[in-house]
Design an enzyme around this catalytic site. Sequence first.
Site, short mmCIF file in Angstrom:
data_model
loop_
_atom_site.label_atom_id
_atom_site.label_comp_id
_atom_site.label_asym_id
_atom_site.label_seq_id
_atom_site.Cartn_x
_atom_site.Cartn_y
_atom_site.Cartn_z
N LYS A 101 0.73 -1.11 0.00
CA LYS A 101 -0.03 0.03 0.16
C LYS A 101 0.80 1.24 0.10
CE LYS A 101 -3.61 2.68 2.37
NZ LYS A 101 -3.88 3.17 3.94
N GLY A 162 -8.17 9.92 8.44
CA GLY A 162 -8.52 10.01 9.87
C GLY A 162 -9.35 11.03 10.20
N ALA A 189 -9.47 6.19 2.94
CA ALA A 189 -9.18 7.24 3.79
C ALA A 189 -10.39 8.25 3.78
CB ALA A 189 -8.01 8.10 3.59
N GLY A 190 -10.63 8.49 4.95
CA GLY A 190 -11.67 9.66 5.14
C GLY A 190 -13.06 9.27 5.26
N ASN A 211 -10.10 2.56 8.44
CA ASN A 211 -9.53 2.00 9.85
C ASN A 211 -10.11 2.72 10.90
OD1 ASN A 211 -5.94 1.35 11.00
ND2 ASN A 211 -7.81 1.27 12.23
N SER A 212 -10.04 4.10 10.94
CA SER A 212 -10.47 5.13 11.97
C SER A 212 -11.94 4.76 12.36
CB SER A 212 -10.23 6.49 11.93
OG SER A 212 -8.76 6.68 11.51
#
Lengths: 267, 71
Positions: A101, A162, A189-190, A211-212
Amino acid sequence: MSLTIYGQQLNSRLLIGSALYSSPELMKRAILASGSQVVTLSLKRQNPSEKSGAKIWQYIQETVTEVDGFLLPNTAGCRSAQEVFTLAQMSREIFQTDWIKLETIGDDYNLQPDPIELIKATEILIKDGFKVLPYCTDDLVICQRLWDLGCEVIMPWASPIGTGKGLMNPYNLETIRMRLPEATLILDAGIGKPSDACLAMEMGYDGILLNSAVALADNPVAMAQAFSGAINAGEQAYVAGIMQQRQTAQPSTPTLDTPFWHQPGVN
Amino acid sequence: MKNIHINGQPHSFALDEAGNIEQVLALFFNGQKQSTFALALNGEFVGKADYANTSVNNGDSLDIMLPIQGG
């Protein structure tokens, strides 16, 4: 419906990160609940005799083995193509995978990928036999360059990493989908809410990497299940064919012969 | 003696001019059991197979990397 990444068929369209969980046990439970078979991880400078890192690594290994899945090492923290290449080679030796990645940070404020170094790094990595999954902005031309270089998978951001702000620029993301119909597009992301993931899948994206949004939920296990459901719903809707939007209202119930039909001009 | 930075910290090792990565690691780890790691010398990757035949010079930097969580 399955997702194929560089020839590997996966049962889930969700790729999930292993960071930010309050404990390794919770990380494992959330990943298992998500149904994901691809888990991202990283490398950092550490003395090998320290035990904390070894425990995390053991949990990640156990989890990936349990889901018959794959590790996806990232190049987090790298700023140049040379740094990326060094870290990628280390990852390949440790994790025994040529998947990488690719991340190249270009700005400290929004952690925006550096597109120039991203392209340079992609060229170097592909030449060395890596299967590159580049994390990039929602810039169509950068995505096209990555595709031309040989990236079968391209991962534009929804918004800065994040933030949980969701899809900042749906128009750009739709345009990338339309212009690169053969590419495997994974939104990375986001993402903040399951509805963000669902929206991207309704656009025709092939998968979601997050993830977050799971790790920072009050209940990560329940949120992982919610994302799994939302991604499946969005993908099914895209396959089913979403109706065209219309500018004017159209009754869904047939109006002909209704007893109280009001003809124009008749009170 | 050779002065070598490992993960950004200065270390001194009793090595002659022919000292290599394998010898540096043996002194650094001092017999402790090690977990999985990979290594870079002066910012460039060195594979495990090359530890014994890669020289380490005075002032060199070694980075030892281990798996961690990541997004």
